[in-house]
Design an enzyme around this catalytic site. Structure first.
Site, PDB file in Angstrom:
ATOM      1  N   THR A   1       0.849  -1.193   0.000  1.00 30.84           N
ATOM      2  CA  THR A   1       0.000   0.000   0.000  1.00 30.84           C
ATOM      3  C   THR A   1       0.881   1.237   0.000  1.00 30.84           C
ATOM      4  OG1 THR A   1      -1.826  -1.066   1.120  1.00 30.84           O
ATOM      5  CG2 THR A   1      -1.518   1.245   1.632  1.00 30.84           C
TER       6      THR A   1
ATOM      7  N   VAL B   1     -13.456  -4.179   3.662  1.00 29.46           N
ATOM      8  CA  VAL B   1     -13.133  -2.758   3.573  1.00 29.46           C
ATOM      9  C   VAL B   1     -11.773  -2.515   4.229  1.00 29.46           C
ATOM     10  CG1 VAL B   1     -13.848  -0.435   4.258  1.00 29.46           C
ATOM     11  CG2 VAL B   1     -15.566  -2.097   3.511  1.00 29.46           C
ATOM     12  N   SER B   2     -10.891  -1.867   3.477  1.00 33.06           N
ATOM     13  CA  SER B   2      -9.535  -1.574   3.950  1.00 33.06           C
ATOM     14  C   SER B   2      -9.533  -0.374   4.895  1.00 33.06           C
ATOM     15  CB  SER B   2      -8.654  -1.275   2.748  1.00 33.06           C
ATOM     16  OG  SER B   2      -7.451  -0.678   3.158  1.00 33.06           O
ATOM     17  N   ASP B   3      -8.548  -0.337   5.778  1.00 32.00           N
ATOM     18  CA  ASP B   3      -8.362   0.827   6.659  1.00 32.00           C
ATOM     19  C   ASP B   3      -7.949   2.069   5.872  1.00 32.00           C
ATOM     20  OD1 ASP B   3      -5.776  -0.744   6.312  1.00 32.00           O
ATOM     21  OD2 ASP B   3      -5.064   1.220   6.975  1.00 32.00           O
TER      22      ASP B   3
ATOM     23  N   GLY C   1      -0.117  -1.814   6.500  1.00 31.80           N
ATOM     24  CA  GLY C   1       0.012  -3.053   7.272  1.00 31.80           C
ATOM     25  C   GLY C   1      -1.338  -3.744   7.317  1.00 31.80           C
TER      26      GLY C   1
HETATM   27  N1  ASP Z   1      -3.631  -1.619   5.082  1.00 32.17           N
HETATM   28  C1  ASP Z   1      -3.935  -2.298   3.837  1.00 32.17           C
HETATM   29  C2  ASP Z   1      -5.174  -3.118   4.018  1.00 32.17           C
HETATM   30  O1  ASP Z   1      -5.274  -3.837   4.985  1.00 32.17           O
HETATM   31  C3  ASP Z   1      -2.832  -3.174   3.348  1.00 32.17           C
HETATM   32  C4  ASP Z   1      -1.470  -2.542   3.340  1.00 32.17           C
HETATM   33  O2  ASP Z   1      -1.242  -1.552   3.991  1.00 32.17           O
HETATM   34  O3  ASP Z   1      -0.588  -3.062   2.657  1.00 32.17           O
HETATM   35  O4  ASP Z   1      -6.030  -3.060   3.191  1.00 32.17           O
END
Ligand code: ASP
Length: 317
Positions: free
Chosen positions: A178, A207-209, A228
């Site tokens: 990300t 749903v992503s953060d 993360g």
């Molecule tokens: N935070 C992102 C998610 O969980 C993934 C990432 O940060 O790589 O959708």
């Protein structure tokens, strides 16, 4: 107020170690190239929001990272991307959740900044893209397709999230990466942007953060972008937690140290980057690696060589 030196920090994900030094070198080259471009724009006097959008677009265009072109595939083999933009000066959040077939999800979040309805999901986001006559774009790369097909051949045995950015040969856990950008502009204003293809192999509708205030938050005093395991970031409400701590009088350094100590105790797996209105550049991680690079005005640096485990750091102006 006299113009001050801008500051920029960007990330391309967090996770377990990249084994291959060649891979690390390539990630570093991309991050440095992009942080320089964003810094240049900020130095030319562009507002923080504009610089953040530029940085997100450049990172979304780099297939190495899991956002825009090069996004990971979900359990059904489809790409669904999420992005958020927060203008610290106005303290306004906007975003899109699980959008498909656009090159720059961050552009939709940007369009929504002044809108009455500021966070749109799948159908609504697609409808907006159509309304804006944004050309259709297929973000799937051969590498991501191959990874997904390998997972399918293995009956989707892998954990849903693994290593940052590009995999080493034979390494199938390559689904994070990300991206995020945080800028303090010459007028002293802050903004943060985050864009993602998600964790990879997730259930349809997850749903992503990244498009929540947990993963991307800013006000006039601090701005934060996270990466993360999204569920861990949501459980800590990480970005908003750090910003609120700074707003209530804590230094950004103390806010990172406290928030990451709590995260370690809670066995979270993530990283965050941030800036304070004082020009302090901050990062923290509980994961093995955080792929971040920053520009202080005089030096360009990164966090790629940090040892595994919890680390936080601040560079004061
Ligand atoms: N935070 C992102 C998610 O969980 C993934 C990432 O940060 O790589 O959708």
């Amino acid at each position: 107020m006299a113009p001050s030196l801008p500051k920029v920090i960007i990330h391309g994900g967090a996770g377990t170690a990249l084994h291959d030094q060649g891979g690390l070198g390539a990630v570093r080259a991309d991050l440095h190239r992009i942080v320089e471009q964003v810094y240049q724009r900020a130095q030319d006097g562009a507002p923080a929001v504009e610089c953040v959008v530029l940085g997100c677009q450049l990172l979304e265009d780099t297939p190495r990272f899991n956002a825009g072109h090069g996004s990971v595939l979900q359990s059904d083999g489809q790409v669904r991307m999420s992005a958020a933009l927060m203008d610290g000066a106005t303290q306004r959040f906007s975003g899109v959740i699980n959008v498909s077939r656009v090159q720059h999800p961050i552009d939709l979040a940007t369009f929504l900044q002044p809108a009455a309805d500021r966070v749109l999901s799948d159908l609504g986001a697609m409808e907006l893209a159509r309304e804006l006559a944004i050309p259709l774009f297929d973000p799937v790369t051969d590498l991501r397709l191959r990874e997904w097909m390998q997972e399918r051949a293995n009956h989707f045995q892998s954990p849903m999230a693994g290593v940052v950015a590009e995999p080493t040969p034979g390494d199938t856990n390559a689904r994070r990466g990300t991206i995020g950008v945080v800028v303090l502009d010459t007028a002293g204003q802050l903004a943060a942007g985050t864009s993602t293809g998600g964790k990879g192999l997730e259930r349809i509708g997850r749903v992503s953060d990244s498009a929540m205030p947990a993963g991307n938050y800013a006000n006039g005093l601090a701005a934060i972008s996270c990466t993360g395991i999204g569920e861990d970031i949501i459980d800590e409400c990480l970005a908003a937690r750090i910003v609120v701590r700074v707003t209530d009088g804590m230094s950004i350094e103390a806010a990172f140290v406290k928030s990451f100590a709590e995260a370690t105790a809670n066995q979270r797996d993530f990283g965050a980057i941030g800036l304070s209105h004082l020009g302090e550049i901050a990062w923290g991680k509980t994961s093995d690696m955080l792929l971040a690079a920053y520009h202080t005005g005089s030096t360009l640096g990164d966090t790629l060589d940090l040892p595994a485990g919890t680390q936080t750091g601040v560079i004061s102006p």
